[in-house]
Motif scaffolding. Structure first.
Motif, mmCIF file in Angstrom:
data_model
loop_
_atom_site.group_PDB
_atom_site.id
_atom_site.type_symbol
_atom_site.label_atom_id
_atom_site.label_comp_id
_atom_site.label_asym_id
_atom_site.label_seq_id
_atom_site.Cartn_x
_atom_site.Cartn_y
_atom_site.Cartn_z
ATOM 1 N N GLN A 1 29.535 57.771 92.877
ATOM 2 C CA GLN A 1 29.130 56.744 92.334
ATOM 3 C C GLN A 1 29.301 57.255 91.275
ATOM 4 O O GLN A 1 30.319 57.737 90.791
ATOM 5 N N GLN A 2 29.698 56.088 90.516
ATOM 6 C CA GLN A 2 29.892 55.107 89.367
ATOM 7 C C GLN A 2 29.177 55.481 88.616
ATOM 8 O O GLN A 2 28.043 54.233 89.104
ATOM 9 N N GLY A 3 28.914 55.117 87.101
ATOM 10 C CA GLY A 3 27.835 54.483 86.199
ATOM 11 C C GLY A 3 28.849 53.761 86.090
ATOM 12 O O GLY A 3 30.112 52.878 86.190
ATOM 13 N N PHE A 4 28.005 52.682 84.696
ATOM 14 C CA PHE A 4 28.579 51.483 84.476
ATOM 15 C C PHE A 4 28.922 51.611 82.916
ATOM 16 O O PHE A 4 29.468 53.136 82.301
ATOM 17 N N SER A 5 29.930 50.432 82.509
ATOM 18 C CA SER A 5 31.147 51.047 81.533
ATOM 19 C C SER A 5 30.993 50.509 80.409
ATOM 20 O O SER A 5 29.315 49.691 80.036
ATOM 21 N N LEU A 6 31.683 50.681 79.629
ATOM 22 C CA LEU A 6 31.129 50.314 78.545
ATOM 23 C C LEU A 6 30.850 48.576 77.985
ATOM 24 O O LEU A 6 29.835 48.371 77.330
ATOM 25 N N ILE A 7 31.764 48.266 78.765
ATOM 26 C CA ILE A 7 31.524 46.608 79.445
ATOM 27 C C ILE A 7 30.306 45.987 79.148
ATOM 28 O O ILE A 7 29.329 45.203 78.701
ATOM 29 N N GLU A 8 29.975 46.801 80.099
ATOM 30 C CA GLU A 8 28.827 46.713 81.142
ATOM 31 C C GLU A 8 27.369 46.194 80.440
ATOM 32 O O GLU A 8 26.766 45.379 80.161
ATOM 33 N N LEU A 9 27.407 47.664 79.656
ATOM 34 C CA LEU A 9 26.150 47.868 78.824
ATOM 35 C C LEU A 9 26.428 47.349 77.980
ATOM 36 O O LEU A 9 25.028 46.228 77.384
ATOM 37 N N THR B 1 27.806 43.710 77.319
ATOM 38 C CA THR B 1 27.132 42.446 78.290
ATOM 39 C C THR B 1 25.426 42.273 78.268
ATOM 40 O O THR B 1 24.941 41.493 77.623
ATOM 41 N N ALA B 2 24.924 43.544 78.843
ATOM 42 C CA ALA B 2 23.858 43.660 79.352
ATOM 43 C C ALA B 2 23.099 43.655 77.703
ATOM 44 O O ALA B 2 21.725 42.698 78.165
ATOM 45 N N SER B 3 23.607 44.101 77.354
ATOM 46 C CA SER B 3 22.992 44.149 76.131
ATOM 47 C C SER B 3 22.300 42.977 75.761
ATOM 48 O O SER B 3 21.659 42.137 74.995
ATOM 49 N N ALA B 4 23.794 42.453 75.031
ATOM 50 C CA ALA B 4 23.889 40.666 74.186
ATOM 51 C C ALA B 4 22.636 40.404 75.243
ATOM 52 O O ALA B 4 22.348 39.618 74.588
ATOM 53 N N LEU B 5 23.144 40.034 76.654
ATOM 54 C CA LEU B 5 22.521 39.384 77.385
ATOM 55 C C LEU B 5 21.153 39.293 77.391
ATOM 56 O O LEU B 5 19.933 38.689 77.423
ATOM 57 N N SER B 6 19.937 40.753 76.949
ATOM 58 C CA SER B 6 18.717 41.364 76.850
ATOM 59 C C SER B 6 18.428 40.502 75.077
ATOM 60 O O SER B 6 17.161 40.057 75.545
#
Length: 288
Positions: A10-18, A20-25
């Protein structure tokens, strides 16, 4: 035989994904907040507008109800050369009607006279009218009834039975109000909230044909010595919201008859105008 099991790491979320998700939120939350604040402002504006319209109706109803009594002289038609309490007139004296009753004018100093005030930063005109009281019509603008011994047919002198009603704009705390001062009150009372300014014009029937020929302000009517020709009063009121409505100050002009009021704040305002018919004055002739 043993079964070989394969486990997928299993792999965690990358910094870029986090990020991006925070920005969308944040965008979604900001959108929801904007819609909420816009809806709330619209609701507050509608609520304040509804209240202002009700306050305007109350103000114009009070003015109509009590100003249209101007010039009433009872069935006996007592002499009354002027139905307006005008700037420069003598202050009515407090007099006893007899029988232990108080004077029909309790506090003459509380009354205001008919005067023009056209300053754009002010509260506008004031107005005062008078009429004779009898058993049919004996209530002042504060809804105070006259005592029977002050009614025109039994008072020691018809002059003692005169009721005065006057209106002006003042404040209660920070809230502007329309005030009335009547003969039977110790002090003026507020009758309509939110009224910030008012203006009057007086309709004159100059050739006695039953039709208003021109509208003049109080100063012009007084100069022409024509109060007996007044048949209507045009009343215009500026009504303000109870609370600030706009997100930021807005510069706006509001015209009441011939006077323009400039405002630059967050309050909402509306202008309301009515024509008040003074049918009692139609029976009088000449005089000042």
């Amino acid at each position: 035989m043993q079964t070989k099991q394969c486990f997928k790491s299993q792999q965690g979320f990358s910094l870029i994904e986090l990020v991006t998700a925070s920005a969308l939120s944040l965008v979604l939350v900001a959108g929801v907040a904007t819609v909420y604040m816009g809806s709330r402002q619209t609701y507050n504006a509608r609520d304040e507008l509804s209240t202002m319209q009700e306050n305007a109706r109350s103000a114009l109803n009070a003015l109509t109800k009590h100003l249209e009594h101007a010039g009433y002289t009872t069935a006996a038609h007592f002499p009354l050369t002027k139905a307006f309490y005008v700037d420069g007139d003598a202050v009515p004296a407090a007099k006893s009607c007899g029988g232990g009753a108080n004077s029909i004018v309790i506090n003459p100093a509380s009354l205001v006279q008919t005067t023009d005030h056209n300053e754009a930063s002010g509260t506008g005109d004031t107005i005062g009218v008078l009429f004779y009281a009898d058993s049919t019509l004996g209530i002042d603008c504060g809804n105070e009834a006259i005592p029977p011994s002050c009614q025109a047919d039994v008072a020691p002198n018809p002059e003692y039975s005169r009721i005065y009603n006057s209106f002006y704009v003042g404040t209660v705390g920070d809230m502007p109000n329309l005030f009335c001062a009547g003969s039977r009150g110790n002090a003026a009372i507020p009758v309509a909230e939110g009224v910030e300014a008012m203006q009057f014009a007086y309709g004159l029937d100059q050739n006695d044909d039953g039709t208003v020929d021109t509208y003049l302000d109080a100063t012009a009517v007084k100069a022409a010595n024509a109060w007996y020709q007044v048949r209507t009063i045009k009343a215009s009121v500026l009504v303000r919201s109870r609370e600030p409505v706009f997100n930021s100050a807005e510069a706006r002009d509001y015209t009441l008859l011939d006077t323009t009021y400039s405002r630059n704040d967050r309050y909402q305002r509306t202008v309301h105008t009515a024509v008040i018919y003074l049918r009692n004055l139609a029976v009088h002739e000449g005089g000042a």
